[in-house]
Scaffold this motif. Sequence first.
Motif, short mmCIF file in Angstrom:
data_model
loop_
_atom_site.label_atom_id
_atom_site.label_comp_id
_atom_site.label_asym_id
_atom_site.label_seq_id
_atom_site.Cartn_x
_atom_site.Cartn_y
_atom_site.Cartn_z
N LEU A 152 48.67 69.23 113.91
CA LEU A 152 49.89 69.51 114.23
C LEU A 152 50.13 68.26 114.53
N PRO A 153 50.21 67.32 115.40
CA PRO A 153 50.99 66.49 115.60
C PRO A 153 51.08 65.03 115.18
N LEU A 154 49.73 65.65 114.02
CA LEU A 154 50.24 64.45 112.69
C LEU A 154 50.91 64.61 112.34
N SER A 155 51.49 65.74 111.82
CA SER A 155 52.31 66.55 110.58
C SER A 155 53.71 65.92 111.62
N GLU A 156 54.31 66.09 113.10
CA GLU A 156 55.47 65.82 113.87
C GLU A 156 55.75 63.78 113.09
N GLU A 157 54.84 63.29 113.04
CA GLU A 157 54.06 61.72 113.25
C GLU A 157 54.97 61.58 111.87
N LEU A 158 54.18 62.40 110.74
CA LEU A 158 54.57 62.65 109.51
C LEU A 158 56.46 62.62 109.33
N GLN A 159 56.50 63.85 109.87
CA GLN A 159 57.96 64.43 109.71
C GLN A 159 59.34 63.20 110.76
N ARG A 160 58.39 62.12 110.98
CA ARG A 160 59.39 61.33 111.95
C ARG A 160 59.94 60.03 111.08
N ARG A 161 58.27 60.00 110.67
CA ARG A 161 58.22 58.50 109.81
C ARG A 161 58.72 58.82 107.90
N THR A 162 59.37 59.93 107.69
CA THR A 162 59.56 59.72 105.88
C THR A 162 60.56 60.73 105.74
N ARG A 163 60.94 61.65 106.88
CA ARG A 163 61.93 63.35 106.62
C ARG A 163 60.94 64.07 106.39
N ALA A 164 60.15 64.15 106.04
CA ALA A 164 59.16 65.51 105.47
C ALA A 164 59.82 66.91 106.22
N GLY A 165 60.21 67.84 105.68
CA GLY A 165 60.66 68.39 106.34
C GLY A 165 59.30 69.09 106.75
N LEU A 166 59.23 69.53 107.97
CA LEU A 166 58.06 70.31 108.69
C LEU A 166 57.25 70.73 108.30
#
Length: 248
Positions: free
Chosen positions: A131-145
Motif C-alpha cells: 500500500l505505501p508502494l502504491s501511494e508512491e506510484l500514485q505520487r510519481r505518475t498520477r495513476a489512480g490509487l
Amino acid sequence: MTAVAALAKYAPRYRVEIGEPTGSEWLRVDRILEPGSPELTELLKRDDEASRHRTAHANALSMMSFYAGRAPATALLLWALEGHVLDIRPQNLWVRPHDGHGIAAVAVRSADFLPGGLETLYDVVLRQHLLPLSEELQRRTRAGLRQVYGGVAAGCAMGFCAATREEVTVEPGYLLERWQTFAAKAPGGLGRLGDVEVAGGKLVYLRNTCCLYYTSESGNGTLCGSCCLTPRADRRTAYESGRPILTV
C-alpha cells in the motif's frame, strides 16, 4: 526453513532464497519504498523497457501487477496453508528485478515467523509494503490509487491461484476459502477489486480494474485474461477452456 523452501514445488513464484543476498542487482524493499528512491525508478524503467508504455501511469499499473504477484507470494501461500506469517517486513526482504517484467528472485534474511495471524499478514504484506508502494506510484505518475490497488489485489490473488496451476497443486476449494478470508477485511478494500473463482479445475482471478497493459506497444491491444474490459461471462468461458490470453 524447510517449510518455506518446500513451497517452491507448487510454482516458481513461491521460490525464495534464505539469507541476505549480495550483489548490486538485489534491491532491499525498504529502500524501494523511500520517497524518490532510485530503486523504484529502476523497477519502473525495466517494466517500461519491456513493454514500451505510452503513459507513465500505465507503466506504474503494469509494474505493480507483476511485482505484487511475486514479492509476497511465499508469505501468502505459507499463511494459507499453515497459518504462519513469514517475516517479510521491508527491511528483511530483497527482490532481484527481471530483465523484462517483474521480479526474477526474492530473498529473505531468515525464514523466521512473526507472532500473530491474519492481522500480522496484513501488516507485513499490505500496510508496510504494497500500500505505501502504491501511494508512491500514485505520487510519481498520477495513476489512480484504486487502479494501483487493483494491481495489488491481482498480484495477491495470484499468490493463492498459482498453487492450483502446476503439476503439484493445492485443492482449489481450500485456497478459495483462504483467499476469501484474506480479502474480506484486507486494507485498501482489495476484496472489492476482483474475485477469485474456480474455473477449469483451478483458481482464476477476475479483475474489476485494468492495468492498461493492452495500451503498451508490447500489449498491442491484447487484453489480459482477467481484464475487466472483457465481459465477465467471456472471461469465465476462456478460463474454462484454458484459453485466457495473458495473466499476471
